[in-house]
Write a protein that holds these residues in place. Structure first.
Motif, PDB file in Angstrom:
ATOM      1  N   CYS A 271       0.821  -1.216   0.000  1.00 39.34           N
ATOM      2  CA  CYS A 271       0.000   0.000   0.000  1.00 39.34           C
ATOM      3  C   CYS A 271       0.851   1.261   0.000  1.00 39.34           C
ATOM      4  O   CYS A 271       1.930   1.295   0.595  1.00 39.34           O
ATOM      5  N   HIS A 272       0.322   2.286  -0.638  1.00 42.83           N
ATOM      6  CA  HIS A 272       0.965   3.605  -0.611  1.00 42.83           C
ATOM      7  C   HIS A 272      -0.128   4.646  -0.421  1.00 42.83           C
ATOM      8  O   HIS A 272      -1.258   4.462  -0.872  1.00 42.83           O
ATOM      9  N   GLY A 273       0.204   5.735   0.281  1.00 39.18           N
ATOM     10  CA  GLY A 273      -0.769   6.812   0.504  1.00 39.18           C
ATOM     11  C   GLY A 273      -0.936   7.671  -0.736  1.00 39.18           C
ATOM     12  O   GLY A 273      -0.502   7.307  -1.825  1.00 39.18           O
ATOM     13  N   MET A 274      -1.541   8.833  -0.565  1.00 38.97           N
ATOM     14  CA  MET A 274      -1.821   9.697  -1.708  1.00 38.97           C
ATOM     15  C   MET A 274      -0.671  10.667  -2.018  1.00 38.97           C
ATOM     16  O   MET A 274      -0.794  11.512  -2.893  1.00 38.97           O
ATOM     17  N   GLY A 283      15.108   6.332 -12.703  1.00 38.89           N
ATOM     18  CA  GLY A 283      13.878   6.808 -13.342  1.00 38.89           C
ATOM     19  C   GLY A 283      12.721   5.814 -13.316  1.00 38.89           C
ATOM     20  O   GLY A 283      11.629   6.110 -13.795  1.00 38.89           O
ATOM     21  N   SER A 284      12.961   4.625 -12.740  1.00 38.00           N
ATOM     22  CA  SER A 284      11.900   3.602 -12.737  1.00 38.00           C
ATOM     23  C   SER A 284      10.918   3.804 -11.577  1.00 38.00           C
ATOM     24  O   SER A 284      11.220   4.500 -10.610  1.00 38.00           O
ATOM     25  N   ASP A 285       9.761   3.176 -11.697  1.00 36.92           N
ATOM     26  CA  ASP A 285       8.730   3.245 -10.667  1.00 36.92           C
ATOM     27  C   ASP A 285       9.091   2.265  -9.539  1.00 36.92           C
ATOM     28  O   ASP A 285       9.213   1.065  -9.781  1.00 36.92           O
ATOM     29  N   PRO A 286       9.248   2.770  -8.312  1.00 39.27           N
ATOM     30  CA  PRO A 286       9.634   1.867  -7.209  1.00 39.27           C
ATOM     31  C   PRO A 286       8.577   0.790  -6.920  1.00 39.27           C
ATOM     32  O   PRO A 286       8.884  -0.211  -6.286  1.00 39.27           O
ATOM     33  N   TYR A 287       7.356   1.004  -7.403  1.00 38.06           N
ATOM     34  CA  TYR A 287       6.281   0.026  -7.160  1.00 38.06           C
ATOM     35  C   TYR A 287       5.975  -0.851  -8.387  1.00 38.06           C
ATOM     36  O   TYR A 287       4.928  -1.478  -8.462  1.00 38.06           O
ATOM     37  N   GLU A 288       6.923  -0.877  -9.317  1.00 38.44           N
ATOM     38  CA  GLU A 288       6.731  -1.630 -10.560  1.00 38.44           C
ATOM     39  C   GLU A 288       6.407  -3.108 -10.291  1.00 38.44           C
ATOM     40  O   GLU A 288       5.453  -3.660 -10.847  1.00 38.44           O
ATOM     41  N   GLU A 289       7.193  -3.751  -9.427  1.00 38.08           N
ATOM     42  CA  GLU A 289       7.020  -5.184  -9.148  1.00 38.08           C
ATOM     43  C   GLU A 289       5.656  -5.501  -8.501  1.00 38.08           C
ATOM     44  O   GLU A 289       4.925  -6.358  -9.001  1.00 38.08           O
ATOM     45  N   PRO A 290       5.288  -4.839  -7.381  1.00 38.96           N
ATOM     46  CA  PRO A 290       3.962  -5.125  -6.808  1.00 38.96           C
ATOM     47  C   PRO A 290       2.810  -4.824  -7.783  1.00 38.96           C
ATOM     48  O   PRO A 290       1.810  -5.544  -7.795  1.00 38.96           O
ATOM     49  N   LYS A 291       2.964  -3.817  -8.630  1.00 42.07           N
ATOM     50  CA  LYS A 291       1.918  -3.505  -9.628  1.00 42.07           C
ATOM     51  C   LYS A 291       1.824  -4.650 -10.632  1.00 42.07           C
ATOM     52  O   LYS A 291       0.733  -5.092 -10.988  1.00 42.07           O
ATOM     53  N   HIS A 292       2.992  -5.134 -11.051  1.00 42.68           N
ATOM     54  CA  HIS A 292       3.085  -6.247 -12.000  1.00 42.68           C
ATOM     55  C   HIS A 292       2.400  -7.501 -11.428  1.00 42.68           C
ATOM     56  O   HIS A 292       1.745  -8.255 -12.132  1.00 42.68           O
ATOM     57  N   ARG A 293       2.537  -7.688 -10.110  1.00 45.83           N
ATOM     58  CA  ARG A 293       1.916  -8.854  -9.456  1.00 45.83           C
ATOM     59  C   ARG A 293       0.437  -8.623  -9.131  1.00 45.83           C
ATOM     60  O   ARG A 293      -0.232  -9.518  -8.614  1.00 45.83           O
ATOM     61  N   GLY A 294      -0.016  -7.400  -9.332  1.00 47.20           N
ATOM     62  CA  GLY A 294      -1.425  -7.077  -9.032  1.00 47.20           C
ATOM     63  C   GLY A 294      -1.726  -6.998  -7.543  1.00 47.20           C
ATOM     64  O   GLY A 294      -2.848  -7.254  -7.107  1.00 47.20           O
ATOM     65  N   ILE A 295      -0.692  -6.641  -6.739  1.00 52.36           N
ATOM     66  CA  ILE A 295      -0.930  -6.570  -5.285  1.00 52.36           C
ATOM     67  C   ILE A 295      -0.692  -5.155  -4.739  1.00 52.36           C
ATOM     68  O   ILE A 295      -0.470  -4.966  -3.556  1.00 52.36           O
ATOM     69  N   PHE A 296      -0.758  -4.158  -5.641  1.00 53.02           N
ATOM     70  CA  PHE A 296      -0.519  -2.779  -5.211  1.00 53.02           C
ATOM     71  C   PHE A 296      -1.839  -2.053  -5.017  1.00 53.02           C
ATOM     72  O   PHE A 296      -2.762  -2.190  -5.808  1.00 53.02           O
ATOM     73  N   GLN A 297      -1.932  -1.268  -3.930  1.00 49.48           N
ATOM     74  CA  GLN A 297      -3.161  -0.521  -3.676  1.00 49.48           C
ATOM     75  C   GLN A 297      -2.865   0.862  -3.108  1.00 49.48           C
ATOM     76  O   GLN A 297      -2.062   1.001  -2.189  1.00 49.48           O
ATOM     77  N   LEU A 298      -3.529   1.893  -3.671  1.00 51.70           N
ATOM     78  CA  LEU A 298      -3.425   3.243  -3.119  1.00 51.70           C
ATOM     79  C   LEU A 298      -4.447   3.374  -1.999  1.00 51.70           C
ATOM     80  O   LEU A 298      -5.579   2.917  -2.143  1.00 51.70           O
ATOM     81  N   VAL A 299      -4.040   3.969  -0.889  1.00 54.06           N
ATOM     82  CA  VAL A 299      -4.944   4.127   0.254  1.00 54.06           C
ATOM     83  C   VAL A 299      -5.022   5.606   0.630  1.00 54.06           C
ATOM     84  O   VAL A 299      -3.997   6.223   0.919  1.00 54.06           O
ATOM     85  N   ASP A 300      -6.221   6.145   0.618  1.00 46.86           N
ATOM     86  CA  ASP A 300      -6.413   7.536   0.997  1.00 46.86           C
ATOM     87  C   ASP A 300      -6.656   7.609   2.500  1.00 46.86           C
ATOM     88  O   ASP A 300      -7.656   7.093   3.001  1.00 46.86           O
ATOM     89  N   SER A 301      -5.744   8.246   3.199  1.00 48.50           N
ATOM     90  CA  SER A 301      -5.848   8.296   4.670  1.00 48.50           C
ATOM     91  C   SER A 301      -6.955   9.256   5.101  1.00 48.50           C
ATOM     92  O   SER A 301      -7.407   9.218   6.238  1.00 48.50           O
ATOM     93  N   GLY A 302      -7.366  10.138   4.196  1.00 49.17           N
ATOM     94  CA  GLY A 302      -8.371  11.132   4.554  1.00 49.17           C
ATOM     95  C   GLY A 302      -7.768  12.299   5.331  1.00 49.17           C
ATOM     96  O   GLY A 302      -8.456  13.231   5.708  1.00 49.17           O
ATOM     97  N   SER A 303      -6.449  12.231   5.574  1.00 48.02           N
ATOM     98  CA  SER A 303      -5.775  13.307   6.317  1.00 48.02           C
ATOM     99  C   SER A 303      -4.893  14.082   5.347  1.00 48.02           C
ATOM    100  O   SER A 303      -4.282  13.493   4.461  1.00 48.02           O
ATOM    101  N   ASN A 304      -4.839  15.402   5.505  1.00 48.47           N
ATOM    102  CA  ASN A 304      -3.958  16.170   4.608  1.00 48.47           C
ATOM    103  C   ASN A 304      -2.683  16.603   5.324  1.00 48.47           C
ATOM    104  O   ASN A 304      -1.917  17.394   4.809  1.00 48.47           O
ATOM    105  N   LEU A 305      -2.467  16.073   6.527  1.00 45.81           N
ATOM    106  CA  LEU A 305      -1.281  16.480   7.284  1.00 45.81           C
ATOM    107  C   LEU A 305      -0.027  15.802   6.730  1.00 45.81           C
ATOM    108  O   LEU A 305      -0.014  14.600   6.508  1.00 45.81           O
ATOM    109  N   THR A 306       0.991  16.602   6.465  1.00 46.05           N
ATOM    110  CA  THR A 306       2.268  16.070   5.986  1.00 46.05           C
ATOM    111  C   THR A 306       3.381  16.623   6.875  1.00 46.05           C
ATOM    112  O   THR A 306       3.171  17.579   7.621  1.00 46.05           O
ATOM    113  N   THR A 307       4.565  16.038   6.754  1.00 48.32           N
ATOM    114  CA  THR A 307       5.716  16.520   7.524  1.00 48.32           C
ATOM    115  C   THR A 307       6.000  17.987   7.171  1.00 48.32           C
ATOM    116  O   THR A 307       6.283  18.800   8.042  1.00 48.32           O
TER     117      THR A 307
END
Length: 347
Positions: A271-274, A283-307
């Motif tokens: 999982c990765h946030g928004m 230059g490659s996508d760090p999530y290329e492998e999990p996307k390729h395996r079909g196990i990648f999901q974006l999760v919206d935390s609903g929070s806009n707080l960042t560091t």
């Protein structure tokens, strides 16, 4: 993680831990503007795995009445003294009654130290504009604390030990039937945005086992720039381990989520946030492998707080706080001046 360590020690002294959290109003009155809102602080304290319950709006001065209200045998505080606005020990009453215990403060970290590190990032770091002279002067003042050197030294004086990691770690192995979920990031200045994200991820499965991959400082600096990360890898490790939704941490995880990593931990979901995903060095996508395996999901935390937002709050609050003190001082000087004039007129 200093607060978490205090709560961990307190929990070990008894069977059930209730944490009193002050309101913004109480903090502003006794200490100056808080960094997080009371709602954010309630949520963050509740997310620490040693906490059984929180008492919102706890009074700044702990009384026997408060302890009795929550059926507490005793209260615990760090071995540093806290004073009210008029210089009284806030734990005097419970100490006298023998219902006070003390735990060790975590060496090498305090809220003030972290605030100092953020302030010394300087405004120019944030917006690439010319140095703002007022601001520069102001961070210089801040850096000249009692120690006489700037708290931003790239690393804090916090010394990590294997013992401390063991105390913070859950020690639980994944069980058959667990959904092993991998999340990765800097998790810098562990905050309510992270908590919201991890809680959402935790809800994705019936039996979640969340592994958090923490990138090394150099890696975080590559994709975040400026003076990030504000907390070093050891500090970030403890902060994340203290969260009740996290089962395990990979210290210095690779930036690209590799097949090796997924196979080694038998990961079923990544999982990765928004927040933006910065490409890897090549230059490659760090999530290329999990996307390729079909196990990648974006999760919206609903929070806009960042560091970044926290750093901006600090800068804004710190300037407000200094302005408030200057006003107060000016008022006092004006009163003194008026009194002096009255004296002169008498003679």
């Amino acid at each position: 993680y200093g607060h978490s360590n205090q709560l961990r020690q307190a929990r070990a002294m008894g069977d059930y831990l209730i944490v009193g959290v002050h309101t913004d109003e109480e903090i502003s009155k006794h200490k100056g503007p808080p960094v997080f809102t009371q709602e954010e602080r309630y949520k963050m304290v509740q997310a620490i795995k040693w906490v059984d319950e929180i008492a919102p709006g706890a009074p700044y001065v702990t009384t026997l009445e408060t302890l009795d209200k929550y059926s507490c045998d005793f209260c615990v505080h760090g071995d540093d003294i806290t004073l009210t606005i008029d210089g009284k020990d806030t734990y005097e009453e419970v100490k006298t009654a023998g219902r006070y215990r003390e735990c060790k403060r975590t060496q090498g970290v305090s809220t003030t130290d972290l605030v100092g590190r953020m302030l010394l990032m300087t405004k120019a770091h944030h917006s690439n504009i010319d140095e703002d002279l007022d601001y520069r002067k102001h961070t210089d003042n801040f850096g000249k604390g009692p120690k006489g050197h700037s708290p931003w030294t790239g690393v804090s004086q916090f010394l990590q030990t294997s013992q401390k990691i063991i105390q913070f770690a859950s020690g639980k192995e994944p069980q058959p039937g667990d959904t092993i979920i991998y999340v990765a990031g800097a998790f810098d200045l562990f905050h309510v945005g992270h908590v919201d994200f991890l809680e959402k991820v935790h809800r994705l499965a019936e039996k979640p086992y969340i592994i958090a991959g923490l990138h090394f400082d150099q890696e975080v600096n590559r994709y975040k720039g400026k003076n990030y990360p504000i907390m070093n890898i050891h500090e970030r490790t403890l902060s994340v381990l203290a969260c009740r939704y996290v089962s395990e941490v990979v210290i210095g995880a690779p930036y690209a989520v590799t097949a090796d990593l997924l196979d080694h931990f038998r990961v079923t979901l990544v999982c990765h946030g928004m927040t933006e995903v910065v490409p890897d060095k090549d230059g490659s996508d760090p999530y290329e492998e999990p996307k390729h395996r079909g196990i990648f999901q974006l999760v919206d935390s609903g929070s806009n707080l960042t560091t970044d937002l926290i750093v901006q709050r600090i800068i804004k609050n710190r300037l407000e706080f200094e302005a408030r003190n200057q006003k107060k001082e000016a008022k006092e000087l004006a009163v003194l001046e008026a009194m002096r004039r009255l004296e002169q007129e008498k003679h």
